[in-house]
Design a protein around this motif. Sequence first.
Motif, PDB file in Angstrom:
ATOM      1  N   ALA A   1      37.396  48.284  38.369  1.00  0.00           N
ATOM      2  CA  ALA A   1      37.312  47.003  37.661  1.00  0.00           C
ATOM      3  C   ALA A   1      38.131  45.953  38.398  1.00  0.00           C
ATOM      4  CB  ALA A   1      37.815  47.147  36.236  1.00  0.00           C
ATOM      5  N   TYR A   2      37.512  44.808  38.632  1.00  0.00           N
ATOM      6  CA  TYR A   2      38.206  43.640  39.202  1.00  0.00           C
ATOM      7  C   TYR A   2      38.267  42.575  38.114  1.00  0.00           C
ATOM      8  CZ  TYR A   2      37.526  45.985  43.647  1.00  0.00           C
ATOM      9  OH  TYR A   2      37.559  46.914  44.665  1.00  0.00           O
ATOM     10  N   ASN A   3      39.482  42.153  37.771  1.00  0.00           N
ATOM     11  CA  ASN A   3      39.692  41.266  36.620  1.00  0.00           C
ATOM     12  C   ASN A   3      39.822  39.799  37.016  1.00  0.00           C
ATOM     13  OD1 ASN A   3      42.157  41.524  37.942  1.00  0.00           O
ATOM     14  ND2 ASN A   3      43.360  41.344  36.072  1.00  0.00           N
ATOM     15  N   TYR A   4      39.221  39.413  38.134  1.00  0.00           N
ATOM     16  CA  TYR A   4      39.460  38.083  38.704  1.00  0.00           C
ATOM     17  C   TYR A   4      38.629  37.012  37.987  1.00  0.00           C
ATOM     18  CZ  TYR A   4      41.108  41.059  42.576  1.00  0.00           C
ATOM     19  OH  TYR A   4      41.735  42.006  43.333  1.00  0.00           O
ATOM     20  N   VAL A   5      39.156  36.531  36.876  1.00  0.00           N
ATOM     21  CA  VAL A   5      38.529  35.402  36.181  1.00  0.00           C
ATOM     22  C   VAL A   5      38.699  34.131  37.005  1.00  0.00           C
ATOM     23  CG1 VAL A   5      38.609  33.976  34.090  1.00  0.00           C
ATOM     24  CG2 VAL A   5      38.836  36.463  33.923  1.00  0.00           C
TER      25      VAL A   5
END
Length: 528
Positions: free
Chosen positions: A364-368
């Motif tokens: 998972a990449y959480n880059y909002v």
Amino acid sequence: MTAKQTIEAGKAILGIEFGSTRIKAVLIDEQNRPIAQGSHEWENQLVDGLWTYSIEAVWYGLQDCYADLRRDVRMQYNCEIEALAAIGFSAMMHGYMAFGKDGQILVPFRTWRNTNTGKAAAELSKLFNYNIPLRWSISHLYEAILDNEEHVKDIRFLTTLAGYVHWQVTGQFVLGVGDASGMIPVDPATKTYDAEMVRKFDELVAPRGFSWKLLDILPRSLGAGENAGFLTPEGAQKLDVSGHLKAGIPVCPPEGDAGTGMVATNAVKQRTGNVSAGTSSFSMIVLEKPLSKPYEPIDLVTTPDGSLVAMVHCNNCTSDINAWVGLFKEYQQLLGVPVDMNELYGRLFNKALEGDADCGGLMAYNYVSGEPVMGLTDGRPLFVRSAGDKFNLANFMRAHLYGAIGVLKVGNDILLKEEQVRVDRITGHGGYFKTPGVGQRMLAAALGSPISVMETAGEGGAWGIALLAGYAVNNPGRLSLADYLEQVVFAGNTGTSIAPTAEDVEGFNRYIETYKRYLPIEQTAIGL
């Protein structure tokens, strides 16, 4: 005194912090215990490609937060806040708030979240031989100069959000040294802006012919406990529109959320550290000595009393988790099942403990938004899996909990492994740790170090700035800030600690290696 007597006697202390998604007020008694609180939800806006909050939103949010605090006091104690022993204001660090000679903001507030300052930060880092992050005020200022923005010539005041609010309610243009160190580097010896870097900057921009020099427009830097002014009649009205609150209350130096996080976790002594994990995340480790060289992922700031701190700041943390939990909420509502969000978060977080140590291969990449530590100027939240991965709810949640602190691990591996920085205690606080034991265990696996959480961790930075306000008025023995926190506020309490297991550490290390290997997927998504 009872809490009611403390409030009626004007001996309570107020701390207010402007977070990314919530403005929170905490009222504490003379034993530093929270006795009332208020809050206001708000959200940044993307305007003309830049993240901002309007000035109107700042003041409406502050006033609504304080009104909510008053309601809590009336409900619990059937009394009114008329006077206070002290007040403190804190807010998101860094960013860019530039004002003209009339005190009016020249361009919309540019928050820490903006990543448009790459050219300026790179040039200044080279000029100073010191890592200058994209979000620091000096990066925003120099980027505006490089971009030939018209307003720069008219700047008379440059400050942070905490400094702005403090200035407006006290008339004093000052800043706590910790927050000041996020504008331009601070010299720990003088506890004010680094004179050599100021000189270099002034020489750099001299050909532009501005009427100001850097120190002309920056707030005065103050250490914890120093006199930072008093609430003016106009300031009292700005804070409490009902008119009950009286002027003349001492206000401590305004600080950034990093500084208040250190205070709230008793982490201002050398070899202590803390991790704040909410909308964004950052770790702070108080250093015994300077690092051997500059590192782009590591910022050097200071504690509220001026000690050097290695900071790893990540723009993203729990926002993507919150979005997924919101999806599960919708599913429950679709089935007609009542939703208790605290229960939903708790069940999902605890489910993650059943997952594989490496999340079964899920990623998972959480880059909002952009993530400077990873060299990304924009963000695309991504969930990645292969056909053969173990795709189940436990691994799904664990992957997102790992992903929320993945960037934090990358930065701290430099400190703990390459620089061999010694740390005796790391304390966590923020929403990531709200479900007991879960966030602690994940962070312990990431850092390979025991993580402590205190019962007061949920009080966060608003409590931290209230403690700093109390330090300014209730420290007759003139203890150092570290000793005041250790002996008076926490009285030896170090919280509940969870040590990492070998299996979890090994699993997180496998996860992070895959995380790094898959980064081109994120970079490609950003470029689309």
